[in-house]
Scaffold this motif. Structure first.
Motif, PDB file in Angstrom:
ATOM      1  N   TYR A 101       1.066  -1.161   0.070  1.00  0.00           N
ATOM      2  CA  TYR A 101      -0.117   0.240  -0.069  1.00  0.00           C
ATOM      3  C   TYR A 101       0.844   1.495  -0.265  1.00  0.00           C
ATOM      4  CZ  TYR A 101      -3.981  -3.185   1.074  1.00  0.00           C
ATOM      5  OH  TYR A 101      -3.881  -4.442   1.392  1.00  0.00           O
ATOM      6  N   ALA A 102       1.852   1.530   0.435  1.00  0.00           N
ATOM      7  CA  ALA A 102       2.861   2.407   0.480  1.00  0.00           C
ATOM      8  C   ALA A 102       3.156   2.617  -0.892  1.00  0.00           C
ATOM      9  CB  ALA A 102       3.803   1.829   1.601  1.00  0.00           C
ATOM     10  N   LYS A 103       4.052   4.134  -0.836  1.00  0.00           N
ATOM     11  CA  LYS A 103       4.487   4.738  -1.900  1.00  0.00           C
ATOM     12  C   LYS A 103       6.033   4.325  -2.253  1.00  0.00           C
ATOM     13  CE  LYS A 103       5.295   5.983  -6.068  1.00  0.00           C
ATOM     14  NZ  LYS A 103       6.773   5.708  -5.789  1.00  0.00           N
ATOM     15  N   SER A 104       6.734   3.755  -0.730  1.00  0.00           N
ATOM     16  CA  SER A 104       7.637   2.943  -0.865  1.00  0.00           C
ATOM     17  C   SER A 104       7.917   2.207   1.150  1.00  0.00           C
ATOM     18  CB  SER A 104       8.595   4.457  -1.149  1.00  0.00           C
ATOM     19  OG  SER A 104       9.129   5.429  -0.085  1.00  0.00           O
ATOM     20  N   GLY A 105       8.554   1.709   0.862  1.00  0.00           N
ATOM     21  CA  GLY A 105       8.938   1.094   2.416  1.00  0.00           C
ATOM     22  C   GLY A 105       7.486   0.341   2.540  1.00  0.00           C
ATOM     23  N   SER A 106       7.938   0.188   3.872  1.00  0.00           N
ATOM     24  CA  SER A 106       6.610  -0.871   4.841  1.00  0.00           C
ATOM     25  C   SER A 106       5.338   0.172   5.154  1.00  0.00           C
ATOM     26  CB  SER A 106       7.202  -1.669   5.285  1.00  0.00           C
ATOM     27  OG  SER A 106       8.004  -1.802   4.782  1.00  0.00           O
ATOM     28  N   TRP A 107       5.597   1.548   5.167  1.00  0.00           N
ATOM     29  CA  TRP A 107       4.772   2.152   5.938  1.00  0.00           C
ATOM     30  C   TRP A 107       4.437   3.177   5.413  1.00  0.00           C
ATOM     31  CZ3 TRP A 107       2.877   0.871  10.665  1.00  0.00           C
ATOM     32  CH2 TRP A 107       3.594   0.199  11.747  1.00  0.00           C
ATOM     33  N   TYR A 108       2.917   3.532   5.123  1.00  0.00           N
ATOM     34  CA  TYR A 108       2.296   4.860   5.230  1.00  0.00           C
ATOM     35  C   TYR A 108       1.414   5.736   6.110  1.00  0.00           C
ATOM     36  CZ  TYR A 108      -1.805   1.977   4.015  1.00  0.00           C
ATOM     37  OH  TYR A 108      -2.545   1.055   3.936  1.00  0.00           O
ATOM     38  N   TYR A 109       0.511   6.553   6.202  1.00  0.00           N
ATOM     39  CA  TYR A 109      -0.228   7.315   5.923  1.00  0.00           C
ATOM     40  C   TYR A 109      -1.143   6.945   5.629  1.00  0.00           C
ATOM     41  CZ  TYR A 109      -2.901  10.974   8.715  1.00  0.00           C
ATOM     42  OH  TYR A 109      -3.406  11.629   9.825  1.00  0.00           O
ATOM     43  N   TYR A 110      -2.092   7.155   6.383  1.00  0.00           N
ATOM     44  CA  TYR A 110      -3.679   6.816   6.009  1.00  0.00           C
ATOM     45  C   TYR A 110      -4.820   7.629   6.692  1.00  0.00           C
ATOM     46  CZ  TYR A 110      -8.324   3.818   4.388  1.00  0.00           C
ATOM     47  OH  TYR A 110      -9.507   3.638   4.308  1.00  0.00           O
ATOM     48  N   ASP A 111      -5.897   8.271   5.676  1.00  0.00           N
ATOM     49  CA  ASP A 111      -6.640   8.742   6.904  1.00  0.00           C
ATOM     50  C   ASP A 111      -8.206   8.532   6.505  1.00  0.00           C
ATOM     51  OD1 ASP A 111      -8.151  10.938   8.042  1.00  0.00           O
ATOM     52  OD2 ASP A 111      -6.215  12.506   8.001  1.00  0.00           O
ATOM     53  N   PRO A 112      -9.141   7.838   7.225  1.00  0.00           N
ATOM     54  CA  PRO A 112     -10.155   7.518   6.588  1.00  0.00           C
ATOM     55  C   PRO A 112     -11.433   8.103   7.458  1.00  0.00           C
ATOM     56  CG  PRO A 112      -9.280   5.739   8.457  1.00  0.00           C
ATOM     57  CD  PRO A 112      -8.121   6.561   7.937  1.00  0.00           C
ATOM     58  N   CYS A 113     -10.433   9.127   8.512  1.00  0.00           N
ATOM     59  CA  CYS A 113     -11.695  10.100   8.962  1.00  0.00           C
ATOM     60  C   CYS A 113     -13.137  10.364   8.338  1.00  0.00           C
ATOM     61  CB  CYS A 113     -10.851  11.654   9.521  1.00  0.00           C
ATOM     62  SG  CYS A 113     -11.585  12.693  10.354  1.00  0.00           S
ATOM     63  N   SER A 114     -13.687  10.682   9.448  1.00  0.00           N
ATOM     64  CA  SER A 114     -15.218  10.761   8.474  1.00  0.00           C
ATOM     65  C   SER A 114     -15.924  11.171   9.031  1.00  0.00           C
ATOM     66  CB  SER A 114     -15.716   9.454   8.327  1.00  0.00           C
ATOM     67  OG  SER A 114     -16.036   8.593   9.231  1.00  0.00           O
ATOM     68  N   THR A 115     -17.222  11.924   8.770  1.00  0.00           N
ATOM     69  CA  THR A 115     -18.560  12.745   9.345  1.00  0.00           C
ATOM     70  C   THR A 115     -19.512  11.953   9.411  1.00  0.00           C
ATOM     71  OG1 THR A 115     -18.887  14.484  10.230  1.00  0.00           O
ATOM     72  CG2 THR A 115     -18.283  14.537   7.828  1.00  0.00           C
ATOM     73  N   TYR A 116     -20.885  12.523  10.289  1.00  0.00           N
ATOM     74  CA  TYR A 116     -22.344  12.127   9.377  1.00  0.00           C
ATOM     75  C   TYR A 116     -23.027  13.360   9.613  1.00  0.00           C
ATOM     76  CZ  TYR A 116     -22.063  10.757  14.033  1.00  0.00           C
ATOM     77  OH  TYR A 116     -22.176  10.535  15.462  1.00  0.00           O
ATOM     78  N   SER A 117     -23.769  13.384   9.406  1.00  0.00           N
ATOM     79  CA  SER A 117     -25.125  13.877   9.868  1.00  0.00           C
ATOM     80  C   SER A 117     -25.499  14.747  11.532  1.00  0.00           C
ATOM     81  CB  SER A 117     -26.115  13.551   8.679  1.00  0.00           C
ATOM     82  OG  SER A 117     -27.137  15.345   9.112  1.00  0.00           O
ATOM     83  N   GLY A 118     -25.649  16.047  11.398  1.00  0.00           N
ATOM     84  CA  GLY A 118     -25.277  15.770  12.843  1.00  0.00           C
ATOM     85  C   GLY A 118     -24.328  16.068  13.831  1.00  0.00           C
ATOM     86  N   SER A 119     -23.125  14.731  13.466  1.00  0.00           N
ATOM     87  CA  SER A 119     -21.521  14.939  14.177  1.00  0.00           C
ATOM     88  C   SER A 119     -21.731  17.065  14.499  1.00  0.00           C
ATOM     89  CB  SER A 119     -20.931  14.605  13.852  1.00  0.00           C
ATOM     90  OG  SER A 119     -20.458  14.450  13.103  1.00  0.00           O
ATOM     91  N   ASN A 120     -20.138  16.979  15.153  1.00  0.00           N
ATOM     92  CA  ASN A 120     -19.192  18.492  15.508  1.00  0.00           C
ATOM     93  C   ASN A 120     -17.934  17.776  14.583  1.00  0.00           C
ATOM     94  OD1 ASN A 120     -18.759  16.284  17.465  1.00  0.00           O
ATOM     95  ND2 ASN A 120     -18.358  18.068  18.825  1.00  0.00           N
ATOM     96  N   SER A 121     -17.956  16.420  13.645  1.00  0.00           N
ATOM     97  CA  SER A 121     -16.691  16.404  13.332  1.00  0.00           C
ATOM     98  C   SER A 121     -16.148  16.939  12.126  1.00  0.00           C
ATOM     99  CB  SER A 121     -16.334  14.354  12.818  1.00  0.00           C
ATOM    100  OG  SER A 121     -17.425  14.901  12.193  1.00  0.00           O
ATOM    101  N   SER A 122     -15.145  17.644  12.073  1.00  0.00           N
ATOM    102  CA  SER A 122     -14.420  18.247  10.367  1.00  0.00           C
ATOM    103  C   SER A 122     -13.744  17.605  10.268  1.00  0.00           C
ATOM    104  CB  SER A 122     -14.546  19.967  10.949  1.00  0.00           C
ATOM    105  OG  SER A 122     -13.445  19.603  11.524  1.00  0.00           O
ATOM    106  N   GLY A 123     -12.895  17.032  10.535  1.00  0.00           N
ATOM    107  CA  GLY A 123     -11.785  16.432   9.806  1.00  0.00           C
ATOM    108  C   GLY A 123     -10.710  16.305  11.097  1.00  0.00           C
TER     109      GLY A 123
END
Length: 414
Positions: free
Chosen positions: A354-376
């Motif tokens: 999955y990584a561009k190179s090496g073995s690790w990468y950053y994956y951000d699946p932060c999600s929000t839904y209607s009525g929540s106070n989440s923004s990212g």
């Protein structure tokens, strides 16, 4: 005489791990074997102890120096015996982590044995504990990889990230930095000198002499005078000389053609129409600093799926300013995570496929839904800069699964 600093880390899984640092007497500064070993320059660090703690928290750090006047703390990945101690002002001292074989008892053990270990990487993909990046196993401890012209037994002894290999027991290749290019800066200095000379002729004067003779019958008078004038001659000579000084500055070429930018937004993506995963897109920029520090930030929000980023770099010449840009520490060391997610959040993930190179990468699946106070959520990193200096920023980005109106990627440099 050396001072020992003892740092105790209370770890959630393996309780108590002691770290020791050896501190030189005041008047020393560390010069690494290669400038790319400079991990970070941290301003406004109040004490040497705090500088030692910053080094301890970075698995790549083995040496640091601290200036008590400027409050500057520099972290290096090279061990103290790989570099040189320079004599400087008494305000500066060098610290180095004390390494011995007991710290590596878990080498080659299963990955769960070295979780949170300061000296070994827990590789869950291959289920073993191994040396951190840019080091190799010498059958006793993990030591720094070597540069061009140094003795080696195999490729792993050499800085493979610099495209170096072991040829006839000697590390051979580009020993400075990957993809090095050179720019030439010519400075012209014009110097003007002026010389004035004066010559003055002597001035003489003889006064008249009058003789009077008187007799009863006649009178006669005779006089004579002589005058020579004074003459001054002034000569001015102006000489102009021009000298040129040529300085070659090495720079790291970005992985793709860069575009010039100023402070603010580097990239803003909203509602992509398709997913390019598993391919990554390269983004690169050139930027001129206007202050003594800058912050690079990556804001993400994604429903469903997520954003994936890897190989984040900020170079000033050949100096890498970003810590852990490839996330190869297996966590967000060097980064600050902030924000609010309804479910999931960004973190370092393991997986070489999955990584561009090496073995690790950053994956951000932060999600929000209607009525929540989440923004990212956001990961950011602040680094020191030189006002007027030119920096090269690059990173690789892709989006996994799509497409939804809430998908946003906003990358800024302020």
């Amino acid at each position: 005489m050396k001072l020992l600093i003892f740092i105790q880390l209370i770890l959630t899984t393996y309780a108590f791990v002691p770290d020791y640092f050896s501190i030189t007497k005041p008047g020393n500064q560390f010069q690494p074997a290669n400038i790319i070993e400079l991990l970070a320059i941290n301003p406004n660090i109040r004490t040497l102890i705090r500088c030692a703690i910053l080094c301890d928290r970075n698995i790549q750090c083995r040496t640091f120096d601290y200036d008590s006047v400027s409050k500057q703390c520099r972290l290096f990945e090279g061990s103290i015996d790989t570099g040189v101690l320079l004599s400087v002002s008494s305000a500066s001292a060098v610290g180095s982590i004390k390494i011995d074989e007991s710290l590596y008892d878990l080498y080659n053990a299963s990955s769960d044995a070295c979780v949170n270990n300061r000296f070994l990487v827990s590789d869950t993909l291959n289920n073993w504990c191994h040396c951190p990046i840019h080091t190799y196993w010498n059958e006793s401890i993990c030591v720094n990889q070597r540069y061009d012209g140094e003795v080696c037994a195999n490729d792993n002894w050499c800085r493979t990230d610099l495209n170096m290999t072991c040829v006839s027991s000697i590390c051979t290749g580009n020993g400075s930095s990957p993809l090095i290019s050179s720019t030439t800066v010519t400075t012209t200095i014009t110097k003007t000198t002026s010389t004035t000379s004066s010559s003055t002729s002597s001035s003489t004067s003889s006064s008249s002499t009058t003789t009077t003779s008187t007799s009863s019958s006649s009178s006669s008078t005779s006089s004579s005078s002589s005058t020579s004038s004074s003459t001054t001659t002034t000569t001015t000579t102006t000489t102009t000389s021009t000298s040129s000084t040529t300085t070659a500055m090495s720079t790291v070429a970005p992985p793709c053609p860069p575009q010039p930018v100023s402070n603010g937004t580097l990239l803003y993506l909203m509602n992509p129409t398709s997913s390019i995963y598993p391919n990554y897109t390269c983004y690169a920029y050139t930027w001129t600093a206007t202050a003594l520090s800058a912050t690079l930030s990556f804001f993400f929000r994604h429903d469903p799926g997520g954003w994936m980023i890897d190989d984040v770099s900020v170079y000033y010449g050949t100096t890498q300013k970003i810590i852990n840009g490839g996330f190869e520490t297996g966590n967000l060391t060097g980064w600050t995570h902030s924000g609010n997610c309804a479910i999931n959040y960004g973190q370092a993930y393991l997986g070489s496929s999955y990584a561009k190179s090496g073995s690790w990468y950053y994956y951000d699946p932060c999600s929000t839904y209607s009525g929540s106070n989440s923004s990212g959520d956001t990961i950011s990193q602040t680094f020191s800069t030189i006002a007027g200096g030119t920096y090269t920023i690059s990173f690789w980005l892709t989006n996994y699964d799509c497409c939804n109106p809430t998908e946003i990627a906003n990358i800024t440099l302020i």
